[in-house]
Design an enzyme around this catalytic site. Sequence first.
Site, PDB file in Angstrom:
ATOM      1  N   THR A  63       0.724  -1.283  -0.048  1.00  0.00           N
ATOM      2  CA  THR A  63      -0.005   0.149  -0.116  1.00  0.00           C
ATOM      3  C   THR A  63       0.810   1.132  -0.040  1.00  0.00           C
ATOM      4  O   THR A  63       2.089   1.303   0.403  1.00  0.00           O
ATOM      5  CB  THR A  63      -0.964  -0.096   1.212  1.00  0.00           C
ATOM      6  OG1 THR A  63      -0.432   0.046   2.289  1.00  0.00           O
ATOM      7  CG2 THR A  63      -1.991  -1.106   1.006  1.00  0.00           C
ATOM      8  N   ASP A  64       0.397   2.257  -0.439  1.00  0.00           N
ATOM      9  CA  ASP A  64       0.877   3.668  -0.587  1.00  0.00           C
ATOM     10  C   ASP A  64       0.458   4.298   0.867  1.00  0.00           C
ATOM     11  O   ASP A  64      -0.461   3.812   1.652  1.00  0.00           O
ATOM     12  CB  ASP A  64       0.510   4.491  -1.780  1.00  0.00           C
ATOM     13  CG  ASP A  64      -0.739   4.603  -2.053  1.00  0.00           C
ATOM     14  OD1 ASP A  64      -1.554   4.815  -1.020  1.00  0.00           O
ATOM     15  OD2 ASP A  64      -1.001   5.124  -3.114  1.00  0.00           O
ATOM     16  N   LEU A  65       0.773   5.851   1.002  1.00  0.00           N
ATOM     17  CA  LEU A  65       0.453   6.337   1.822  1.00  0.00           C
ATOM     18  C   LEU A  65      -1.050   6.713   2.019  1.00  0.00           C
ATOM     19  O   LEU A  65      -1.562   6.997   3.163  1.00  0.00           O
ATOM     20  CB  LEU A  65       1.105   7.800   1.956  1.00  0.00           C
ATOM     21  CG  LEU A  65       2.716   7.873   1.991  1.00  0.00           C
ATOM     22  CD1 LEU A  65       3.085   9.374   1.894  1.00  0.00           C
ATOM     23  CD2 LEU A  65       3.008   7.396   3.551  1.00  0.00           C
TER      24      LEU A  65
END
Length: 155
Positions: free
Chosen positions: A30-32
């Site tokens: 996942t990203d931020l």
Amino acid sequence: MTPGRTDQPVEGRFDGTTHRFPLRVYFEDTDLSGVVYHANYLRYMERARSDMLRLAGIDQRATHEAGGGAYAIASLAIRYAAPARLDDALIVETKLTEVRTASVSIHQRVMRGDILLAEADVVAALVAPTGRPRRQPAAWIERFNSLLAKKDQTP
């Protein structure tokens, strides 16, 4: 052993002419914003294609080690439809759409249940160690065509 875990590697299965590869979204995917980073869908699809080839009897490693070349992605078009999130259970569906002398066309979909998250059309070409396209082994073409032929026989 941890509950819910096995010592068996993750692998997909053929359901008719469709290969289905299960996976789970982990924090590292996942990203931020908490959704799967766009490039990770390509990783998921690559794992599914490799698993599909292995289950179809295509030994990429032996061919590469013998100097016979390896598959390279010649083209890829991807469309993102909805985000995957941490801990989602996903299935990557892979179907052969066309077989040529030196390449194979593949359609892939990343699904969460019945929800389409991403889909791609991929052309994988067999290339020699020099980087030039080369004919796929006849046995591979025959196997790929048998998978396509099954599709044509379904009502």
